[in-house]
Scaffold this motif. Sequence first.
Motif, PDB file in Angstrom:
ATOM      1  N   LEU A 270      15.704   2.222  -6.750  1.00 42.98           N
ATOM      2  CA  LEU A 270      14.813   3.159  -7.071  1.00 42.98           C
ATOM      3  C   LEU A 270      13.357   2.666  -6.791  1.00 42.98           C
ATOM      4  CD1 LEU A 270      16.263   5.088 -10.190  1.00 42.98           C
ATOM      5  CD2 LEU A 270      15.886   6.151  -7.913  1.00 42.98           C
ATOM      6  N   TRP A 271      12.978   1.645  -7.207  1.00 43.15           N
ATOM      7  CA  TRP A 271      11.740   0.956  -7.264  1.00 43.15           C
ATOM      8  C   TRP A 271      11.488   0.639  -5.500  1.00 43.15           C
ATOM      9  CZ3 TRP A 271      10.593  -4.522  -5.606  1.00 43.15           C
ATOM     10  CH2 TRP A 271       9.371  -4.763  -5.813  1.00 43.15           C
ATOM     11  N   SER A 272      12.443   0.119  -4.833  1.00 45.66           N
ATOM     12  CA  SER A 272      11.961  -0.001  -3.354  1.00 45.66           C
ATOM     13  C   SER A 272      12.010   0.999  -2.388  1.00 45.66           C
ATOM     14  CB  SER A 272      12.900  -1.302  -2.812  1.00 45.66           C
ATOM     15  OG  SER A 272      14.222  -0.792  -2.960  1.00 45.66           O
ATOM     16  N   THR A 273      12.642   2.026  -2.740  1.00 42.96           N
ATOM     17  CA  THR A 273      12.893   3.339  -1.926  1.00 42.96           C
ATOM     18  C   THR A 273      11.666   4.352  -2.453  1.00 42.96           C
ATOM     19  OG1 THR A 273      15.082   2.946  -2.029  1.00 42.96           O
ATOM     20  CG2 THR A 273      14.368   5.041  -1.401  1.00 42.96           C
ATOM     21  N   TYR A 274      11.434   4.579  -3.488  1.00 42.11           N
ATOM     22  CA  TYR A 274      10.469   5.703  -3.901  1.00 42.11           C
ATOM     23  C   TYR A 274       9.249   5.143  -4.276  1.00 42.11           C
ATOM     24  CZ  TYR A 274      14.852   8.413  -3.301  1.00 42.11           C
ATOM     25  OH  TYR A 274      15.974   8.740  -2.892  1.00 42.11           O
ATOM     26  N   ILE A 275       9.183   3.901  -5.243  1.00 38.91           N
ATOM     27  CA  ILE A 275       8.019   3.514  -5.877  1.00 38.91           C
ATOM     28  C   ILE A 275       7.116   2.718  -4.853  1.00 38.91           C
ATOM     29  CG2 ILE A 275       7.097   2.352  -7.760  1.00 38.91           C
ATOM     30  CD1 ILE A 275       8.309   4.926  -8.585  1.00 38.91           C
ATOM     31  N   ARG A 276       7.609   1.805  -4.061  1.00 39.98           N
ATOM     32  CA  ARG A 276       6.643   1.133  -3.284  1.00 39.98           C
ATOM     33  C   ARG A 276       5.830   1.751  -2.253  1.00 39.98           C
ATOM     34  NH1 ARG A 276       8.787  -5.070  -1.798  1.00 39.98           N
ATOM     35  NH2 ARG A 276       6.408  -5.426  -2.004  1.00 39.98           N
ATOM     36  N   PRO A 277       6.445   2.881  -1.446  1.00 41.97           N
ATOM     37  CA  PRO A 277       5.623   3.756  -0.672  1.00 41.97           C
ATOM     38  C   PRO A 277       4.579   4.354  -1.563  1.00 41.97           C
ATOM     39  CG  PRO A 277       7.862   4.120  -0.243  1.00 41.97           C
ATOM     40  CD  PRO A 277       7.932   3.580  -1.357  1.00 41.97           C
ATOM     41  N   MET A 278       4.759   4.932  -2.722  1.00 39.89           N
ATOM     42  CA  MET A 278       4.060   5.451  -3.665  1.00 39.89           C
ATOM     43  C   MET A 278       2.709   4.361  -3.855  1.00 39.89           C
ATOM     44  SD  MET A 278       3.833   6.699  -7.719  1.00 39.89           S
ATOM     45  CE  MET A 278       3.626   4.753  -7.906  1.00 39.89           C
ATOM     46  N   GLY A 279       3.249   3.263  -4.402  1.00 39.06           N
ATOM     47  CA  GLY A 279       2.390   2.112  -4.678  1.00 39.06           C
ATOM     48  C   GLY A 279       1.478   1.692  -3.677  1.00 39.06           C
ATOM     49  N   ALA A 280       2.141   1.610  -2.280  1.00 39.08           N
ATOM     50  CA  ALA A 280       1.216   1.388  -1.141  1.00 39.08           C
ATOM     51  C   ALA A 280       0.114   2.221  -1.106  1.00 39.08           C
ATOM     52  CB  ALA A 280       2.236   1.139   0.187  1.00 39.08           C
ATOM     53  N   GLY A 281       0.116   3.545  -1.160  1.00 39.69           N
ATOM     54  CA  GLY A 281      -0.550   4.472  -1.158  1.00 39.69           C
ATOM     55  C   GLY A 281      -1.678   4.324  -2.291  1.00 39.69           C
ATOM     56  N   ALA A 282      -1.193   3.830  -3.301  1.00 38.35           N
ATOM     57  CA  ALA A 282      -2.266   3.684  -4.443  1.00 38.35           C
ATOM     58  C   ALA A 282      -3.236   2.470  -4.203  1.00 38.35           C
ATOM     59  CB  ALA A 282      -1.330   3.601  -5.860  1.00 38.35           C
ATOM     60  N   VAL A 283      -2.499   1.483  -3.987  1.00 45.13           N
ATOM     61  CA  VAL A 283      -3.388   0.408  -3.425  1.00 45.13           C
ATOM     62  C   VAL A 283      -4.376   0.575  -2.208  1.00 45.13           C
ATOM     63  CG1 VAL A 283      -3.172  -1.995  -2.539  1.00 45.13           C
ATOM     64  CG2 VAL A 283      -1.531  -1.458  -4.278  1.00 45.13           C
ATOM     65  N   ALA A 284      -3.948   1.162  -1.438  1.00 43.06           N
ATOM     66  CA  ALA A 284      -4.716   1.521  -0.164  1.00 43.06           C
ATOM     67  C   ALA A 284      -5.998   2.469  -0.922  1.00 43.06           C
ATOM     68  CB  ALA A 284      -4.007   2.443   0.897  1.00 43.06           C
ATOM     69  N   ALA A 285      -5.751   3.527  -1.686  1.00 44.15           N
ATOM     70  CA  ALA A 285      -6.718   4.121  -1.991  1.00 44.15           C
ATOM     71  C   ALA A 285      -7.870   3.600  -3.004  1.00 44.15           C
ATOM     72  CB  ALA A 285      -6.205   5.515  -2.709  1.00 44.15           C
ATOM     73  N   SER A 286      -7.053   2.876  -3.734  1.00 43.34           N
ATOM     74  CA  SER A 286      -8.158   1.945  -5.010  1.00 43.34           C
ATOM     75  C   SER A 286      -8.800   0.935  -4.006  1.00 43.34           C
ATOM     76  CB  SER A 286      -7.056   1.517  -5.839  1.00 43.34           C
ATOM     77  OG  SER A 286      -6.285   0.600  -5.419  1.00 43.34           O
ATOM     78  N   GLY A 287      -8.227   0.532  -3.027  1.00 41.70           N
ATOM     79  CA  GLY A 287      -8.911  -0.442  -2.303  1.00 41.70           C
ATOM     80  C   GLY A 287     -10.066   0.154  -1.394  1.00 41.70           C
ATOM     81  N   LEU A 288      -9.826   1.139  -1.128  1.00 47.11           N
ATOM     82  CA  LEU A 288     -10.855   2.075  -0.338  1.00 47.11           C
ATOM     83  C   LEU A 288     -11.948   2.516  -1.138  1.00 47.11           C
ATOM     84  CD1 LEU A 288     -12.067   3.267   2.322  1.00 47.11           C
ATOM     85  CD2 LEU A 288     -10.638   5.209   1.714  1.00 47.11           C
ATOM     86  N   ILE A 289     -11.685   2.774  -2.737  1.00 44.38           N
ATOM     87  CA  ILE A 289     -12.618   3.045  -3.537  1.00 44.38           C
ATOM     88  C   ILE A 289     -13.490   1.990  -3.737  1.00 44.38           C
ATOM     89  CG2 ILE A 289     -12.935   3.941  -6.080  1.00 44.38           C
ATOM     90  CD1 ILE A 289     -10.619   5.795  -5.288  1.00 44.38           C
ATOM     91  N   THR A 290     -12.840   0.852  -3.960  1.00 44.43           N
ATOM     92  CA  THR A 290     -13.455  -0.401  -4.544  1.00 44.43           C
ATOM     93  C   THR A 290     -14.376  -1.025  -3.370  1.00 44.43           C
ATOM     94  OG1 THR A 290     -11.531  -1.130  -5.800  1.00 44.43           O
ATOM     95  CG2 THR A 290     -13.077  -2.919  -5.235  1.00 44.43           C
ATOM     96  N   LEU A 291     -13.996  -0.712  -2.182  1.00 48.01           N
ATOM     97  CA  LEU A 291     -14.661  -1.072  -1.251  1.00 48.01           C
ATOM     98  C   LEU A 291     -15.972  -0.235  -0.978  1.00 48.01           C
ATOM     99  CD1 LEU A 291     -15.115  -2.751   1.494  1.00 48.01           C
ATOM    100  CD2 LEU A 291     -14.040  -0.998   2.798  1.00 48.01           C
ATOM    101  N   LEU A 292     -15.785   1.192  -1.082  1.00 45.94           N
ATOM    102  CA  LEU A 292     -17.331   2.090  -1.078  1.00 45.94           C
ATOM    103  C   LEU A 292     -17.871   1.709  -2.190  1.00 45.94           C
ATOM    104  CD1 LEU A 292     -15.457   5.509  -0.361  1.00 45.94           C
ATOM    105  CD2 LEU A 292     -16.608   4.057   1.125  1.00 45.94           C
ATOM    106  N   LYS A 293     -17.502   1.271  -3.320  1.00 47.19           N
ATOM    107  CA  LYS A 293     -18.422   1.080  -4.439  1.00 47.19           C
ATOM    108  C   LYS A 293     -19.441  -0.582  -4.255  1.00 47.19           C
ATOM    109  CE  LYS A 293     -15.730   3.042  -8.339  1.00 47.19           C
ATOM    110  NZ  LYS A 293     -14.914   2.662  -9.568  1.00 47.19           N
TER     111      LYS A 293
END
Length: 652
Positions: A270-293
């Motif tokens: 369940l984690w590798s199939t559904y959570i990791r794509p969600m987590g990848a989107g979360a890391v990408a978005a938070s990284g972009l927010i961090t960069l903007l700040k």
Amino acid sequence: MPDFQPYVSPAEHRPEFTFRAILLGCFFGIVFGAVTVYVGLRAGLTVAASIPISVLSISILRVFGRASILENNIVQTTGNAGQSIASGVIFTLPALIFLGFDLEYSRIFMLALIGGWLGVLFMIPLRRQLIVEEHGTLAYPEGTACADVLIAGDRGGSFASRVFLGLGLGGLYTMFQNDNLFSAWPGTPDYQPDLGPQHILKGAAIRADATAEYMGVGYIIGPRVAGVLFAGGVFSWLVLMPLIYFFGSGLDHAVYPGTVAVKLMTPSQLWSTYIRPMGAGAVAASGLITLLKTIPTISNALTSSLREMRKSGGKAAKALRTEDDLPMSVVIGGSLALVVIMFIFLQFRPVPGTYAGPLANLAASLLVVVFGFLFVTVSSRIVGLIGSSASPVSGMTIATLMATAAIFLLKGWTAPAYGALAITVGGAVCIAASNSGDTSQDLKTGYLIGATPRLQQIALMIGVCVSTIIIGVTLSAMNTAFQEFRTVDQPWDINAPHSGVNPQPSAKLPERIPVSDANKTITNHTPGEYVVLNALGSPELADGKYLYSPATKRIEVQWVQGIGSEKAAAPQARLMATVINGILTQKLPWGLVLMGVFVVIAVELLGIRSLSFAVGAYLSIGTTLAIFAGGVVRFLVDRALEKAGRSTDEGR
């Protein structure tokens, strides 16, 4: 922090950039580069090298007379480059195999070299902002711990005994925990709740990779950051995964992107199939927010550096020894040179089957530099918060691959060869991000002990050059050593269209193909007997390579590559291949990715820094729980010290 005083005064000049230090560092770079490739492909984990190298350096150089602490620091700085570059390589470049291409030594060498140098170059202008100005904010756990080891080795006495006692206890703990040694207690305790007839919390799991290194990271970063990390893990493993099972357990068919029904999935699936794509989107978005700040402060630092360079005619003004960085002319000139090198490489050594043209190759080269700078900045800040061991480099790489593959999709470049080109871009960025994280730790170590940044940066460049030589050799050797040819028998119409299955004319078969049957009997065949087929995302064949015989019109052999087999699973690289193939075939689970993005936005609106939370949501709860346990111990120790009237030294 203007009142900070390093261990070695800026006015003091001890032996530092010596021949023996560079030579020993290069040796360790080769050794730990090869070890990281081997362990990373087999276990999916990488080994932290700076502290072991520091301990070995202290011991070895002491045999030849007393060594300076700055010499030992140059040894670990040079040697640590091999581990960090190898980590970036194994997370991405083996995906070429899964996409149906051969591992070419020249490609591995060039991408490792380009990515490694980018990671060092881009950290030069960021050092003052991240290491100096945010000294009390960013802990850089491994760098701080490495500085403690180096200082202990230099001081000796009771301080050294406490540090080395900690190292010894950690090693002893690991021996008793290791399943291959004493196995006195489980390495990963695992509880999977399934309560009552309603199967409450089915799909969840509570586990901990209770290793000494993860708990040590938690102790260094402290309870607050460790708690936010663990909160992300709790959200993924104890909220989302049971929710997925609750709604999906009544379905008998698979829910995309899964290939089996939800009710048959383990928590790990369940984690590798559904959570990791969600987590990848979360890391990408938070990284972009961090960069903007951080863009204003980064911009100010770059502008200041450029202004100083212009005033001095391209030469940095005379500064304190501990503030002496390589000049901005090296950063700018080196970056432009790497763009040219990347362009020449793509132009004259293209991925077989790609006809991108000069403009597209130039665009790909520029993408490497642009994404490289973006994620070098984000990676450096992440490792400052949580350390290199838990840094989600693969999540940042996935974000790069998503953007690159999306551009290719808009251009209509959807052939499998363009997936390999996307890995080329993503691989260089991943290596840059990985190396910049460890470069940050090394520069933090140097800042604490009073090293010369310019000499450390030169040592890192040397370490990159040397370690890349062995990484490609080890990768290719493992792929060859672990490969197998197994007998299969399946009729196949090679002239009919087969979704996800393509001939691979460029595949390099060995001159003698030892095919084993179910009884382990070996029969030898020649490459001329077969056509190589590559399957990725096919409903007819499992992912992998197959040998089709034109004489019998059947698939007769499954070519199990060494990398990707049970002996060297390379899980991160397989994820990269899946992401690229999903975008180019328009089958990526964008709904899950966007869910991660909006979770991060919600966390930011709550006034919480989302980066640590997103990282925790992406990582396994086994990692975040172990880190949290270390944070709890730090909390208890700090409370005990406060009661005793002693300083907790939280800011380091």
